[in-house]
Design a protein around this motif. Structure first.
Motif, mmCIF file in Angstrom:
data_model
loop_
_atom_site.group_PDB
_atom_site.id
_atom_site.type_symbol
_atom_site.label_atom_id
_atom_site.label_comp_id
_atom_site.label_asym_id
_atom_site.label_seq_id
_atom_site.Cartn_x
_atom_site.Cartn_y
_atom_site.Cartn_z
ATOM 1 N N ALA A 22 39.308 -28.306 -4.181
ATOM 2 C CA ALA A 22 37.992 -28.454 -5.338
ATOM 3 C C ALA A 22 38.159 -27.727 -6.610
ATOM 4 C CB ALA A 22 36.683 -27.720 -4.543
ATOM 5 N N GLY A 26 38.151 -29.778 -10.174
ATOM 6 C CA GLY A 26 37.311 -29.257 -11.193
ATOM 7 C C GLY A 26 38.028 -28.975 -12.607
ATOM 8 N N THR A 29 39.237 -31.876 -15.259
ATOM 9 C CA THR A 29 38.271 -32.204 -16.143
ATOM 10 C C THR A 29 38.792 -32.059 -17.617
ATOM 11 O OG1 THR A 29 36.474 -32.336 -14.421
ATOM 12 C CG2 THR A 29 35.742 -32.348 -16.981
ATOM 13 N N VAL A 44 34.527 -36.180 -16.394
ATOM 14 C CA VAL A 44 33.446 -35.263 -15.588
ATOM 15 C C VAL A 44 33.067 -35.832 -14.440
ATOM 16 C CG1 VAL A 44 31.193 -34.414 -15.604
ATOM 17 C CG2 VAL A 44 32.621 -34.259 -17.732
ATOM 18 N N THR A 45 32.708 -37.270 -14.190
ATOM 19 C CA THR A 45 32.765 -37.919 -13.099
ATOM 20 C C THR A 45 33.594 -37.793 -12.176
ATOM 21 O OG1 THR A 45 31.442 -39.603 -14.338
ATOM 22 C CG2 THR A 45 32.017 -40.145 -12.105
ATOM 23 N N GLY A 47 36.702 -35.510 -12.152
ATOM 24 C CA GLY A 47 36.824 -34.176 -11.744
ATOM 25 C C GLY A 47 35.731 -33.756 -11.138
ATOM 26 N N ILE A 48 34.468 -33.466 -11.460
ATOM 27 C CA ILE A 48 33.565 -32.692 -10.980
ATOM 28 C C ILE A 48 33.279 -33.574 -9.687
ATOM 29 C CG2 ILE A 48 31.160 -31.832 -11.182
ATOM 30 C CD1 ILE A 48 33.617 -30.396 -12.807
ATOM 31 N N GLY A 49 33.151 -34.778 -9.709
ATOM 32 C CA GLY A 49 32.618 -35.598 -8.572
ATOM 33 C C GLY A 49 33.640 -35.178 -7.307
ATOM 34 N N ALA A 51 35.475 -32.376 -6.897
ATOM 35 C CA ALA A 51 35.219 -31.111 -6.505
ATOM 36 C C ALA A 51 34.218 -31.122 -5.811
ATOM 37 C CB ALA A 51 35.001 -30.233 -7.778
ATOM 38 N N VAL A 52 33.039 -31.874 -5.922
ATOM 39 C CA VAL A 52 31.620 -31.736 -5.102
ATOM 40 C C VAL A 52 32.012 -32.566 -3.743
ATOM 41 C CG1 VAL A 52 29.578 -32.969 -4.902
ATOM 42 C CG2 VAL A 52 30.186 -31.704 -6.808
#
Length: 114
Positions: A22, A26, A29, A44-45, A47-49, A51-52
């Motif tokens: 995760a 992140g 991104t 962002v979608t 990388g952060i997606g 990670a989530v």
């Protein structure tokens, strides 16, 4: 049909792999945006997606379907290599760690339960 028993060691090792993944997910991104020129919305979608999804999958490891979710995360991590080529390598490393975590934990707990 083969049963899949979740052991405490599998949960711990699996959650450790997904937790570290995760963080790496992140961090791809800004690399995707600044180094590889990926559009910010896509970076962002992805990388952060990812990670989530790692964090959610780690929370689901009490149940067998959590390991399916974690395996899907591994495939998605390798696929982020299309945005940040280094992720082909890092995704492969995390996939190897994921597989190792499952098999090593099962083997160690199988030996200690005898």
């Amino acid at each position: 049909m083969m049963s899949f028993e979740v052991t405490p060691g599998m949960r711990r090792l699996g959650a450790s792999v997904l937790g570290m993944e995760a963080i790496v997910a992140g961090l791809i991104t800004p690399v995707a945006i600044m180094v590889d020129g990926v559009r910010p919305a896509l970076a962002v979608t992805a990388g952060i997606g990812l990670a989530v999804l790692c964090v959610i999958s780690a929370g689901l490891l009490k149940w067998p379907f959590g390991y399916i979710a974690g395996s899907v995360v591994q495939v998605l991590a390798v696929c982020t290599g299309f945005l940040v080529p280094t992720m082909f390598f890092l995704g492969g490393i995390f996939t190897a760690l994921w597989i190792t975590a499952i098999f090593v934990a099962r083997r160690v707990e199988g030996v200690t339960s005898r």
